[in-house]
Design a protein around this motif. Structure first.
Motif, PDB file in Angstrom:
ATOM      1  N   ILE A   4      38.081 -89.629 -46.509  1.00  0.00           N
ATOM      2  CA  ILE A   4      38.806 -88.466 -46.286  1.00  0.00           C
ATOM      3  C   ILE A   4      39.092 -87.700 -47.524  1.00  0.00           C
ATOM      4  N   ARG A   5      39.440 -88.426 -48.634  1.00  0.00           N
ATOM      5  CA  ARG A   5      39.725 -88.041 -49.990  1.00  0.00           C
ATOM      6  C   ARG A   5      38.346 -87.390 -50.546  1.00  0.00           C
ATOM      7  N   SER A   6      37.187 -87.925 -50.401  1.00  0.00           N
ATOM      8  CA  SER A   6      36.067 -87.266 -51.091  1.00  0.00           C
ATOM      9  C   SER A   6      35.538 -86.213 -50.265  1.00  0.00           C
ATOM     10  N   THR A   7      35.641 -86.249 -49.016  1.00  0.00           N
ATOM     11  CA  THR A   7      35.489 -85.126 -48.031  1.00  0.00           C
ATOM     12  C   THR A   7      36.169 -83.950 -48.540  1.00  0.00           C
ATOM     13  N   PHE A   8      37.522 -84.018 -48.936  1.00  0.00           N
ATOM     14  CA  PHE A   8      38.267 -82.826 -49.362  1.00  0.00           C
ATOM     15  C   PHE A   8      37.559 -82.424 -50.620  1.00  0.00           C
ATOM     16  N   LEU A   9      37.474 -83.253 -51.628  1.00  0.00           N
ATOM     17  CA  LEU A   9      36.871 -82.823 -52.844  1.00  0.00           C
ATOM     18  C   LEU A   9      35.579 -82.265 -52.853  1.00  0.00           C
ATOM     19  N   SER A  10      34.571 -82.908 -52.017  1.00  0.00           N
ATOM     20  CA  SER A  10      33.481 -82.323 -51.945  1.00  0.00           C
ATOM     21  C   SER A  10      33.230 -81.128 -51.444  1.00  0.00           C
ATOM     22  N   PHE A  11      34.150 -80.718 -50.235  1.00  0.00           N
ATOM     23  CA  PHE A  11      34.344 -79.250 -49.767  1.00  0.00           C
ATOM     24  C   PHE A  11      34.589 -78.238 -50.713  1.00  0.00           C
ATOM     25  N   PHE A  12      35.515 -78.464 -51.572  1.00  0.00           N
ATOM     26  CA  PHE A  12      36.124 -77.619 -52.582  1.00  0.00           C
ATOM     27  C   PHE A  12      34.948 -77.346 -53.821  1.00  0.00           C
ATOM     28  N   GLU A  13      34.469 -78.535 -54.023  1.00  0.00           N
ATOM     29  CA  GLU A  13      33.130 -78.606 -55.087  1.00  0.00           C
ATOM     30  C   GLU A  13      32.245 -77.545 -54.660  1.00  0.00           C
ATOM     31  N   GLU A  14      32.049 -77.506 -53.275  1.00  0.00           N
ATOM     32  CA  GLU A  14      30.959 -76.528 -52.640  1.00  0.00           C
ATOM     33  C   GLU A  14      31.339 -75.037 -52.686  1.00  0.00           C
ATOM     34  N   LYS A  15      32.877 -75.046 -52.963  1.00  0.00           N
ATOM     35  CA  LYS A  15      33.462 -73.556 -52.988  1.00  0.00           C
ATOM     36  C   LYS A  15      33.638 -73.322 -54.452  1.00  0.00           C
ATOM     37  N   LYS A  16      32.636 -74.056 -55.305  1.00  0.00           N
ATOM     38  CA  LYS A  16      32.797 -73.729 -56.761  1.00  0.00           C
ATOM     39  C   LYS A  16      34.230 -73.932 -57.385  1.00  0.00           C
ATOM     40  N   HIS A  17      34.702 -75.145 -57.065  1.00  0.00           N
ATOM     41  CA  HIS A  17      35.856 -75.625 -57.774  1.00  0.00           C
ATOM     42  C   HIS A  17      35.602 -76.597 -58.601  1.00  0.00           C
ATOM     43  N   SER A  18      36.195 -76.757 -59.748  1.00  0.00           N
ATOM     44  CA  SER A  18      36.019 -77.777 -60.681  1.00  0.00           C
ATOM     45  C   SER A  18      36.870 -79.125 -60.120  1.00  0.00           C
TER      46      SER A  18
ATOM     47  N   GLY B 193      48.433 -70.632 -71.357  1.00  0.00           N
ATOM     48  CA  GLY B 193      47.218 -71.379 -71.570  1.00  0.00           C
ATOM     49  C   GLY B 193      46.033 -70.705 -70.567  1.00  0.00           C
ATOM     50  N   GLU B 194      44.763 -70.684 -70.854  1.00  0.00           N
ATOM     51  CA  GLU B 194      43.640 -70.454 -69.980  1.00  0.00           C
ATOM     52  C   GLU B 194      43.017 -71.516 -69.363  1.00  0.00           C
ATOM     53  N   PRO B 195      42.714 -71.814 -68.080  1.00  0.00           N
ATOM     54  CA  PRO B 195      41.801 -72.926 -67.737  1.00  0.00           C
ATOM     55  C   PRO B 195      40.434 -72.652 -67.740  1.00  0.00           C
ATOM     56  N   LYS B 196      39.444 -73.531 -67.901  1.00  0.00           N
ATOM     57  CA  LYS B 196      38.138 -73.283 -68.086  1.00  0.00           C
ATOM     58  C   LYS B 196      37.517 -72.770 -66.838  1.00  0.00           C
ATOM     59  N   ASN B 197      38.284 -73.447 -65.726  1.00  0.00           N
ATOM     60  CA  ASN B 197      37.514 -72.821 -64.600  1.00  0.00           C
ATOM     61  C   ASN B 197      38.758 -72.049 -63.760  1.00  0.00           C
ATOM     62  N   THR B 198      38.527 -71.044 -63.171  1.00  0.00           N
ATOM     63  CA  THR B 198      39.764 -70.390 -62.130  1.00  0.00           C
ATOM     64  C   THR B 198      39.916 -71.184 -61.238  1.00  0.00           C
TER      65      THR B 198
ATOM     66  N   SER C 237      43.894 -71.580 -57.710  1.00  0.00           N
ATOM     67  CA  SER C 237      43.086 -70.328 -58.015  1.00  0.00           C
ATOM     68  C   SER C 237      44.131 -69.868 -58.993  1.00  0.00           C
ATOM     69  N   PHE C 238      43.493 -69.636 -60.318  1.00  0.00           N
ATOM     70  CA  PHE C 238      44.252 -69.020 -61.246  1.00  0.00           C
ATOM     71  C   PHE C 238      43.914 -67.420 -61.488  1.00  0.00           C
ATOM     72  N   GLY C 239      44.337 -66.697 -60.777  1.00  0.00           N
ATOM     73  CA  GLY C 239      44.097 -65.040 -60.885  1.00  0.00           C
ATOM     74  C   GLY C 239      42.633 -64.798 -60.230  1.00  0.00           C
ATOM     75  N   ASP C 240      42.110 -65.847 -59.447  1.00  0.00           N
ATOM     76  CA  ASP C 240      40.945 -65.673 -58.894  1.00  0.00           C
ATOM     77  C   ASP C 240      41.191 -65.259 -57.302  1.00  0.00           C
ATOM     78  N   TYR C 241      40.709 -66.055 -56.250  1.00  0.00           N
ATOM     79  CA  TYR C 241      40.995 -65.769 -55.001  1.00  0.00           C
ATOM     80  C   TYR C 241      42.620 -65.999 -54.599  1.00  0.00           C
ATOM     81  N   PHE C 242      43.031 -65.301 -53.204  1.00  0.00           N
ATOM     82  CA  PHE C 242      44.158 -65.335 -53.026  1.00  0.00           C
ATOM     83  C   PHE C 242      44.340 -65.802 -51.438  1.00  0.00           C
ATOM     84  N   LYS C 243      45.254 -64.955 -50.617  1.00  0.00           N
ATOM     85  CA  LYS C 243      45.720 -65.434 -49.283  1.00  0.00           C
ATOM     86  C   LYS C 243      44.314 -65.516 -48.566  1.00  0.00           C
TER      87      LYS C 243
END
Length: 871
Positions: A6-20, A53-58, A96-102
C-alpha cells in the motif's frame, strides 16, 4: 493488499506524476520553536510554505512519521479507546509548491483511491469548505466544489465548517480551505438505517476521514486577518493506518497487518487474548500503539527524560506500562520485547529501526524497570494515604501530590481506591491539576508579532565560516514578548556572520554598529524554518541603514574549540572502546562540551585516560581543518564521513576533517587543533541504558581548571602544615578520624545503655499504656536504637523522643504494634501533627516515624502535646 505494498503503491503513483520521493524526516524537530515533534506531513516543509527556502522540486511525496500527543493536535487520551486514533502514525502526502493546485490534487486523489486502490466510489464522501461569516468573511469554496462534481454525485459532496474544512498550521502563517475524503465501511444493514453523510465528522469508528487535501492560499497575520499568498500550494495528508484498514477489509486499524504482529506478541507475552474483554483490548491497543511512538522517537535521537520532548516520550511509555500493569497483570518489564517484531515489520521502510534496535530495547527496558519501581513505591504511599483517610473519600490534593511528585498515575489511584470501597475527590484533584497547568501556561506564555519587511533584498544566509564581521542590512524584524524574557526583537539580515544555534552548538553573540557609532548587542542567534534570527533587546535607531555585524571572537573561539573537540572525542571513543560507539547527542557551549554516546558500561580510569590522551595527541599534532562544502552526500559517505541518526541532511553536505576524523557537520571549528590548547574530561556517567555521557573542557576553561586545582592544592597543603607528602598526611588523618569515630560509637552505646536503665524508671502508666515523652542528648540513630530496645521489652509502649542537633529539632515516635492494631494509633500521623510545633514535618510507618524541623524551641510543646493521644 499488504501494508508495505500500500505504501509503495502510493509513492510509485506520485513518482509517475513527476514528484520527488523523499524519505521520512526525523520526527523530532530541532529548528522550529513552535513544535516539539512533526505532527503533520507538512511540518518538514514549513520553510517552503513560508517562503524562506526553495525546494529542488516543486512536487514532492513521502510517507512521514508523525506524533500527536501535545498542544493543538493531541490524540493521546483517545488512543486505545477507539480503533482509529494513534500517537504515532504515518501520513502519506503529496505537495505542490507553487506548481499544480486544486484541479490536479483532486483528480489524482480520486484516481489513486478508486482506480489504483480500487475503493468503491459508493462508499466515499467528500467535504468542501462552506465559507464563514466571521471576521474572515470567506465564501464557499466553489472551485473545489465544481471540480468534485466531475467525479462524485453532488449528494456526496458535503459542506464543512471552519473547524473541519479550513486548515491552519498555527495562530499565524500559511493556511487555506481543504477537502476531506471520508470512507464509510459499515455493513449494508447499518447503512440502510443511517446514511453515511449524517455520520461524517461525527467520530463514528467506521465512517472516517482518510485523506485531507489542503489548498494553501492565504497567510494568517498576527492580528488575525488573512492575505493571499503570492504562490498557491497543495498540502495533502492521508492516514496510512486508516487506508490499510479500508483496503484490507477490516473494521479497525488494529486489525490490519500494521498492528496484528504486535498484538499477537503481546498476547503471547501476557497470556491474555485480544477480544476477551474491553479492558484487555484497550490495554493491548495502547501498548501496541505506544511502543511504535517510543521506538521511533528513540531511533530519531530523542531519549525519555524529565523535560521537553523527552518528557512527552516518557509519558507515552509510562502510559503503556501502567495499562500492562493494571489490565494485563504484567509486573515486570516486557514492552521492550516488542521492538524485535516492530523492527522486522517496519525496518525495510524505516531502516533506523533496524540500525538502532539494540539501543531502543535497552532504553525501553530500563525505563520500564524504573517506572515499575515507582509504581511499587507509589502503592506503599497510597496505602499509607488510605490508612490516614477518615471517612470514605480520599483527598484530591493528596492524590495530586502522589501524581505530581512521584509520577503515580491518577487512573491507577482511582482504580485501587474503588477496590477498597473508597472514592477519590476528583474535583479536588482536577483543581490542583488546573492550578499546575495555569502556572505552566503562564511561564511559557508568548506573543509574536508579524514580520515587518524592510527590504526585498535576497537573504544570502550565513557567511560566518569565513569571517566574523560583515556589512549587513536588516531585511525584516518582529517583536516577541514573553513572561520569561520580557520584550525582545528578532532581526534577520541579508547576510550574517552569526552562527545560529544548531547541531548541539550554541548561537553566536556579538553586536551591531551603525555609521553613527550606535551599538546594539546581539544576545543570541537561532534558526527558525531556514531563517537565521538575531535576538536584541532594543531596535536600532537607524534601522534602514547599513550595519557592521561583529561576532564575539573570544566566545566563538571557545565554542569552536569545544565543537572540534567533540569530533576528536568521537574518534577517540571509537578507537579506545570499539566501533559500536555512536554519537547520540551533544551540547557545545563556550565554557564546556557535553557528548552522549552508545556504550554498554562505565568507562574505567584507564579508558578515560586513554581517551583523553588520544584527543590531546591530536591537539599536539597541530592537525589543520580540511573543509569541503556542498559535497554530494553519497560522495561524502563514500569517503568515510560519519553521519548522525536523527539529523536531517540535504542532497549536498559539508564535511569536516581533522586527520582521520571525518564527519558531516554544519558547525564552526578551529582552523588547527593546536588552537584547542588542551582537552580535559571532567565527568563520565550514564544517561540511559546503553547511553553514556562525557563532559569536558578545552582552551581557557582548562587553564582555569588547572589554576583552581593548583590553588586548592596549596591551600590543602597549608592546612596540613606544608607536609612534604600531603597525600600520605591525608591518609594518616583519615585513619585517625576512623579510630576516633569507633571510640565515639562505643561511648554512645554505653551512654544509651545508661539512659535506657534510667528511662525504664520514668515510664508512666496512662490508661494501661507505658508512656514517656522526653528530650535526650542523642543523635537520630541513637534515638531509634533506644526506642526499639525499649520496645523489645514492653508490649504496650508509647514513646516520643526529641533531640536538638546543629540548631535543628528532631522527633522520634515509637508505638508498640499491639497498640497500633488495638487503639488505631499511628506514629506517622503523630509526628506529622507534632512536627508543626517545630515548624517541620515527617512521616514513617504506623509503629515508628520521625519528623524534623527548624524550630527547636517548640520541642517542649510537642512533648506536652504527646500525652493527649492516649489520655
Amino acid at each position: 493488499m499488504k501494508s508495505q505494498e500500500i505504501r509503495s503503491t502510493f509513492l510509485s503513483f506520485f513518482e509517475e506524476k513527476k514528484h520527488s520521493i523523499l524519505p521520512s524526516a526525523p520526527m523530532v524537530l530541532k529548528d522550529d520553536p513552535t513544535l516539539m515533534f512533526v505532527n503533520s506531513g507538512m511540518a518538514p516543509f514549513k520553510e517552503y510554505f513560508l517562503g524562506h527556502g526553495e525546494p529542488k522540486n516543486t512536487r514532492i511525496a513521502d510517507s512521514q512519521k508523525c506524533l500527536r500527543v501535545s498542544g493543538k493536535h493531541n490524540d493521546l487520551e483517545e488512543v486505545g479507546y477507539d480503533t482509529y486514533h494513534h500517537t504515532l502514525f504515518e501520513m502519506l502526502g503529496n505537495w505542490s509548491f507553487g506548481d499544480y493546485f486544486k484541479k490536479e490534487a483532486i483528480a489524482w486523489a480520486w484516481e489513486l483511491l478508486t482506480e489504483v486502490y480500487g475503493i468503491d466510489k459508493d462508499i466515499l464522501y467528500v467535504t468542501v469548505f462552506e465559507g464563514s461569516d466571521d471576521g474572515d468573511k470567506l465564501s464557499l469554496d466553489t472551485e473545489a466544489y465544481d471540480i468534485w462534481k466531475q467525479y462524485i454525485s453532488e449528494d456526496r459532496i458535503l459542506k464543512g465548517n471552519k473547524k473541519d474544512n479550513f486548515w491552519e498550521m498555527g495562530e499565524q502563517g500559511p493556511c487555506g480551505p481543504c477537502s476531506e475524503i471520508h470512507v464509510d465501511i459499515r455493513s449494508d444493514e447499518e447503512k440502510a438505517k443511517v446514511s453515511g453523510k449524517d455520520l461524517v465528522n461525527m467520530d463514528h469508528p467506521h465512517v472516517v476521514e482518510i485523506w485531507n487535501l489542503v489548498f494553501m492560499q492565504y497567510n494568517r497575520k498576527a492580528n488575525g486577518t488573512l492575505e493571499p499568498l503570492p504562490n498557491k500550494h497543495i498540502d495533502t495528508g492521508m492516514g496510512f493506518e486508516r487506508l490499510c484498514m479500508v483496503l484490507q477489509g477490516v473494521q479497525s486499524n488494529y486489525d490490519t497487518d500494521v498492528f496484528t504482529p504486535l498484538i499477537r506478541e503481546i498476547e503471547t507475552i501476557s497470556n491474555k487474548q485480544y477480544g476477551e474483554s474491553d479492558k484487555v483490548d484497550i490495554a493491548i491497543r495502547v501498548i501496541s500503539d505506544h511502543v511504535r511512538a517510543v521506538a521511533f522517537s528513540i531511533a530519531d535521537g530523542q531519549l525519555p527524560s524529565n523535560t521537553g520532548a523527552g518528557y512527552v516520550i516518557r509519558r507515552i511509555l509510562r502510559r503503556a506500562i501502567r495499562y500492562g500493569f493494571t489490565f494485563l497483570d504484567k509486573k515486570e518489564a516486557f514492552i521492550y520485547r516488542l521492538v524485535d517484531v516492530l523492527s522486522k515489520r517496519m525496518g525495510t521502510a524505516f531502516p533506523e529501526l533496524k540500525a538502532q534496535k539494540q539501543l531502543i530495547e535497552n532504553v525501553i527496558k530500563e525505563e520500564e524497570q524504573s517506572f515499575l519501581r515507582t509504581l511499587d513505591q507509589g502503592l506503599v504511599l497510597l496505602n499509607k494515604m488510605v490508612d490516614e483517610t477518615k471517612g470514605n473519600v480520599v483527598s484530591g490534593e493528596k492524590a495530586f501530590e502522589l501524581y505530581d511528585t512521584y509520577g503515580f498515575p491518577i487512573d491507577l489511584t482511582a482504580l485501587i481506591l474503588s477496590e477498597k470501597d473508597l472514592k477519590l475527590d476528583e474535583k479536588g484533584f482536577n483543581e490542583e491539576l488546573e492550578k499546575q497547568k495555569k502556572r505552566s501556561r503562564a511561564a511559557s506564555e508568548m506573543s509574536t508579532d508579524d514580520w515587518t519587511i524592510l527590504t526585498e533584498d535576497t537573504e544570502e544566509g550565513f557567511v560566518g565560516y569565513d569571517t566574523l564581521e560583515a556589512q549587513v542590512k536588516i531585511t525584516r524584524f518582529r517583536k516577541v514578548s514573553s513572561k520569561k524574557d520580557g520584550d525582545l526583537y528578532q532581526l534577520v539580515f541579508n547576510v550574517t556572520p552569526f552562527y545560529a544555534e544548531g547541531g548541539g552548538q550554541v548561537g553566536d553573540k556579538g553586536y551591531l554598529e551603525d555609521a553613527h557609532g550606535d551599538v546594539i548587542y546581539i544576545i543570541d542567534s537561532k534558526k527558525e524554518n531556514n531563517l537565521i534570527i538575531h535576538f536584541v533587546k532594543n531596535l536600532p535607531n537607524h534601522i534602514n541603514e547599513s550595519f557592521r555585524a561583529v561576532v564575539d571572537a573570544k566566545q566563538r573561539l571557545r565554542t569552536e574549540s569545544n565543537h572540534t573537540a567533540t569530533h576528536l572525542l568521537h574518534q577517540a571513543l571509537r578507537e579506545v572502546l570499539g566501533t559500536h560507539v555512536e554519537q547520540k547527542g551533544s551540547a557545545v557551549h563556550s565554557k564546556y562540551l557535553r557528548f552522549d554516546f552508545s556504550h554498554f558500561s562505565k568507562l574505567s580510569v584507564e579508558e578515560l585516560r586513554d581517551v583523553e590522551n588520544f584527543v590531546n595527541r591530536r591537539i599536539e599534532g597541530k592537525l589543520p581543518l580540511e573543509e569541503k562544502r556542498n559535497v554530494p552526500k553519497e560522495e561524502a559517505m563514500a569517503e568515510g564521513a560519519m553521519s548522525l541518526f536523527g539529523e536531517k541532511y540535504g542532497d549536498t553536505v559539508r564535511t569536516i576533517r581533522f586527520g582521520q576524523s571525518v564527519e558531516l557537520c554544519g558547525g564552526t571549528h578551529v582552523s588547527n587543533t593546536s588552537d584547542i590548547w588542551h582537552f580535559k574530561i571532567v565527568s563520565e556517567g550514564a544517561v540511559a541504558a546503553g547511553i553514556r555521557r562525557i563532559e569536558a573542557i578545552t582552551n581557557d576553561a582548562v587553564k582555569d581548571f588547572y589554576f583552581e586545582n593548583n590553588r586548592a592544592y596549596f591551600e590543602m597543603k597549608d592546612m596540613l602544615n606544608n607536609a612534604k607528602e600531603p597525600v600520605k598526611a591525608l591518609h594518616s588523618l583519615q585513619e585517625e578520624n576512623s579510630a576516633l569515630k569507633k571510640q565515639i560509637e562505643v561511648l554512645l552505646k554505653d551512654k544509651a545503655k545508661n539512659i535506657k536503665a534510667e528511662l525504664k524508671n520514668e515510664l508512666l502508666d496512662v490508661n494501661g499504656v507505658q508512656f514517656l515523652a522526653k528530650k535526650l542528648d542523642l543523635d537520630a540513630a541513637g534515638l531509634k536504637n533506644l526506642a526499639f530496645e525499649l520496645g523489645s521489652q514492653f508490649d504496650n509502649l508509647f514513646l516520643l523522643f526529641a533531640t536538638e542537633q546543629n540548631g535543628k529539632a528532631l522527633l522520634s515516635c515509637y508505638i508498640s504494634k499491639g497498640l497500633v492494631a488495638e487503639k488505631g494509633l499511628n506514629a506517622g500521623q503523630v509526628v506529622r501533627e507534632l512536627g508543626k510545633f517545630i515548624q517541620g514535618g515527617g512521616g514513617g510507618q504506623p509503629f515508628f516515624a520521625t519528623a524534623g524541623g527548624k524550630h527547636p524551641a517548640g520541642i517542649n510543646d510537642a512533648l506536652k502535646k504527646a500525652k493527649e493521644y492516649i489520655s
